[in-house]
Design an enzyme around this catalytic site. Structure first.
Site, short mmCIF file in Angstrom:
data_model
loop_
_atom_site.label_atom_id
_atom_site.label_comp_id
_atom_site.label_asym_id
_atom_site.label_seq_id
_atom_site.Cartn_x
_atom_site.Cartn_y
_atom_site.Cartn_z
N HIS A 333 -2.81 2.28 0.54
CA HIS A 333 -2.37 0.92 0.27
C HIS A 333 -1.87 0.78 -1.17
O HIS A 333 -0.94 0.02 -1.45
CB HIS A 333 -3.51 -0.06 0.53
N CYS A 334 -2.49 1.54 -2.07
CA CYS A 334 -2.16 1.43 -3.50
C CYS A 334 -0.76 1.93 -3.83
O CYS A 334 -0.20 1.55 -4.87
CB CYS A 334 -3.16 2.23 -4.33
#
Length: 342
Positions: A333-334
């Site tokens: 997600h980062c």
């Protein structure tokens, strides 16, 4: 000063249709680490997987163009812009829509996750504006230091945050909860802010974010939130996770619904090089028709996949080995940022 909300804009949920995904290619520093090929492999596996489901644009520093061409699939669009680092969730814009076919983007202030001593961010601080321009989105500049990993919305008026990020003296010295909430309401179009006290223990180490919420808890559909669970009492996140889950179960969203909380057991691996790990299945990414999960070569990988398959039956479940990402300070997600379809 008018805000996006004044013009009818808000941040859609990640599970709604995307126009494309944005990423940034590893360039230098700790993200490359002692094994650049490991970093290139991790970033390219995420990008090449997502590109099978929706368009993906990779922002590449001019000095790293050769490696990007080597590792990325032809389906991945590449654009060159100067970069310090490769965490597009945090350095990129937060996209908004107004329900009338218009796209906007929030350009938060980025200062290296609270002006951390090892971080360089003069180039990354310009990436949100560059990506907004490339996406032809109307840009709104916030006066608050924030990163995309520090927020998670349900698209219906609710946002999750942590106190240690939003009220970090290195990010927003002197800001109150009320000021933060006002900025989030104005720039995300939310009505309800749910505060969690902190993130996972490893995230407060040298290369951590000081508590990003997207490794702790995430909405997966309206009224439903997945939350990281550490069942081993010997791990320092055991009590953190119990407190977070209890707070979420006691919370209601912007529509007054009591949240359904689904606990996702963390991997059985408890430490790496003598430090507690923050391996988490929460840090997944939802693309068009896809739930891309962090894999850890762990017995609990498949159990996490079963939970996501039950919650999101319309999506294909795929894994990418996220251990090289977590070793560098983040997860799937980062390094991704969605641009919603308008």
């Amino acid at each position: 000063m008018t805000t996006p909300a004044d013009h009818g804009f808000s941040m859609p949920a990640e599970w709604l249709p995307h126009e494309r995904t944005w990423m940034a290619w590893p360039t230098e520093g700790y993200t490359l680490g002692n094994d650049p090929a490991e970093a290139y492999r991790a970033w390219s596996q995420v990008a090449n997987t997502i590109a099978r489901y929706e368009p993906l644009t990779m922002v590449v520093d001019p000095g790293a163009a050769a490696s990007a061409r080597t590792w990325l699939a032809p389906a991945v669009t590449q654009v060159e812009r100067p970069l310090d680092d490769a965490w597009m969730r945090d350095i990129g814009p937060t996209f908004l829509t107004d329900g009338r076919g218009n796209l906007a983007a929030v350009d938060w202030i980025f200062n290296g996750w609270g002006a951390q001593s090892w971080a360089s961010w003069s180039k990354d601080a310009e990436i949100a504006e560059s990506v907004a321009e490339l996406a032809e989105a109307r840009r709104f500049a916030s006066r608050m230091v924030n990163e995309g990993g520090g927020i998670h919305v349900d698209g219906e008026g609710t946002v999750l945050v942590t106190e240690t990020v939003q009220l970090d003296p290195g990010r927003n010295p002197g800001w109150t909860r009320e000021q933060v909430e006002a900025e989030l309401r104005g720039f995300l179009g939310v009505r309800k802010v749910i505060w969690l006290p902190r993130g996972l223990t490893r995230d407060y180490g040298e290369f951590g974010t000081r508590g990003h919420v997207d490794i702790v808890a995430a909405f997966v559909k309206p009224g439903v939130v997945v939350v990281h669970s550490q069942p081993d009492p010997a791990h320092p996140d055991h009590e953190v996770c119990r407190e977070n889950a209890a707070m979420l179960r006691a919370a209601t969203d912007a529509r007054g619904r009591r949240l359904e909380v689904v606990e996702l057991l963390g991997p059985t691996t408890l430490e790496e090089d003598g430090e507690p790990v923050d391996y988490s299945y929460i840090n997944h990414y939802l693309a068009n028709g896809l739930a891309l999960l962090c894999g850890f070569g762990d017995p609990r990988d498949e159990a996490a996949a079963e939970v996501f398959a039950k919650l999101l039956p319309e999506r294909k479940i795929e894994f990418v080995d996220a251990r090289p990402l977590f070793a560098r300070g983040g997860g799937i997600h980062c390094i991704t940022q969605q641009q919603p379809r308008v």
